[in-house]
Design an enzyme around this catalytic site. Sequence first.
Site, PDB file in Angstrom:
ATOM      1  N   HIS A 207      26.928   0.145  -3.751  1.00 58.29           N
ATOM      2  CA  HIS A 207      25.739   0.938  -4.073  1.00 58.29           C
ATOM      3  C   HIS A 207      25.962   1.658  -5.396  1.00 58.29           C
ATOM      4  CE1 HIS A 207      22.907   4.375  -3.713  1.00 58.29           C
ATOM      5  NE2 HIS A 207      22.165   3.511  -3.065  1.00 58.29           N
TER       6      HIS A 207
ATOM      7  N   THR B  74      25.932   4.576  -6.268  1.00 61.79           N
ATOM      8  CA  THR B  74      26.705   5.818  -6.222  1.00 61.79           C
ATOM      9  C   THR B  74      28.203   5.578  -6.090  1.00 61.79           C
ATOM     10  OG1 THR B  74      26.394   5.943  -3.831  1.00 61.79           O
ATOM     11  CG2 THR B  74      24.799   7.119  -5.205  1.00 61.79           C
ATOM     12  N   LYS B  75      28.619   4.334  -5.875  1.00 62.79           N
ATOM     13  CA  LYS B  75      30.033   4.037  -5.665  1.00 62.79           C
ATOM     14  C   LYS B  75      30.741   3.765  -6.993  1.00 62.79           C
ATOM     15  CE  LYS B  75      29.601   4.342  -1.204  1.00 62.79           C
ATOM     16  NZ  LYS B  75      28.183   4.750  -1.100  1.00 62.79           N
ATOM     17  N   ASN B  76      32.077   3.792  -6.953  1.00 66.19           N
ATOM     18  CA  ASN B  76      32.874   3.592  -8.177  1.00 66.19           C
ATOM     19  C   ASN B  76      32.538   2.266  -8.848  1.00 66.19           C
ATOM     20  OD1 ASN B  76      34.072   5.779  -6.892  1.00 66.19           O
ATOM     21  ND2 ASN B  76      36.146   5.174  -7.457  1.00 66.19           N
ATOM     22  N   ILE B  77      32.448   1.217  -8.054  1.00 71.45           N
ATOM     23  CA  ILE B  77      32.113  -0.135  -8.521  1.00 71.45           C
ATOM     24  C   ILE B  77      30.760  -0.476  -7.922  1.00 71.45           C
ATOM     25  CG2 ILE B  77      32.794  -2.558  -8.535  1.00 71.45           C
ATOM     26  CD1 ILE B  77      34.706  -0.738 -10.049  1.00 71.45           C
TER      27      ILE B  77
END
Length: 377
Positions: free
Chosen positions: A185, A187-190
């Site tokens: 998603h 909002t995630k790092n990747i």
Amino acid sequence: MYEIPFNSPYFTGNELVYLQDAQKRGRLSSNGEYTRKCQHFFESRYGFERVFLTHSCTQALEMAALVLDLGPGDEVILPSYAYVSTANAFALRGCSLVFADSRPDFPAIDETKIEDLISPRTRALVIVHYGGMSCNMEKIIELSIKHDIYLIEDAAAAIDAYYLDSNGEEIPLGSMGHMATFSFHETKNISCGEGGMLVLNDVSFIDRAEHIWSRGTNRKSYERGLSAAYQWVSIGSAFAPSEINAAWLWAQLEQIEHIKNKRKIIWDWYDEHLEALFENFGIKRPTIPEFVRQNYHLYYLTCTGLEQRQDLIEFLQSRGVLAVFHYQCLHLSPFFREQYQGEPLYEAEKFQNTLLRLPLFVDLDRNQLQGLIQGGK
């Protein structure tokens, strides 16, 4: 609009290049070249037995429930302080949900409270690596083996994070359960906007997972020449994402070390600077257990209560900084609270009322942030 938003997805510069390449290859539907590249990346880097990209971590969890053939009469233990997808995947299958409390020092599941929740009907234990920070895995694995229950790691935010075991070995999160799920998603790092992944660490599930991933067909074995016809052989759904998502994801994976290092700089800056700013108000920095080797996904504070947290949110908003609280306890949710028959989950409820997440993304300007918080607009 906030001068410092809560999140801003990182753009490496190669995403559009790979999208164009995928188009030139003549295949934008699922399971093309970029899907295979991404799946191989995770299998080779972290030693996962088999990886299936999905549209979301939510879908990966739903796929895990299907692979395990969970249904009515089966109990699933999971943390109350978690995102609704962790519960929904198993509620959709008619499972009974048994909620566990958080650790007193940390939002992850309290491994000492799990065994009392296990019954003869327990089929699976789902743990959540909160914010990319590991649960205490050795005790949890021991319980899974002792009681012969499936262990699923909800590692939504835990890409490139590790658990430090008692022998000093760093073990990738997602590699210790029978299965694990990850999120890509925004909002995630990747990230690839929306995306996810199911990891299988038990090879006995691979054939069934392939059928479920391929809409319930034997497509994979047919393509390998192992089946004479392309047929419906199982329940399943359209879990595989398009090459558009996979191509975007590949550009992010190429920069995984750079992204993690940039986030660490911001996380360390918070940890070094915020204590002096808030020390007179009883607001606490994160407590990171010694077994955690994190990926710097989030930075959180714990306030003294709801009123103080709301005051802090409003203070930061007045300075142009968006900070947000996190999960609401699932056992107290409007959907579930009438069904809940367990004991009060005091620690989970504490984090529900006191935890506040601060902005953390690769391009965050620390000087601007410091100026806004300390000097105002």
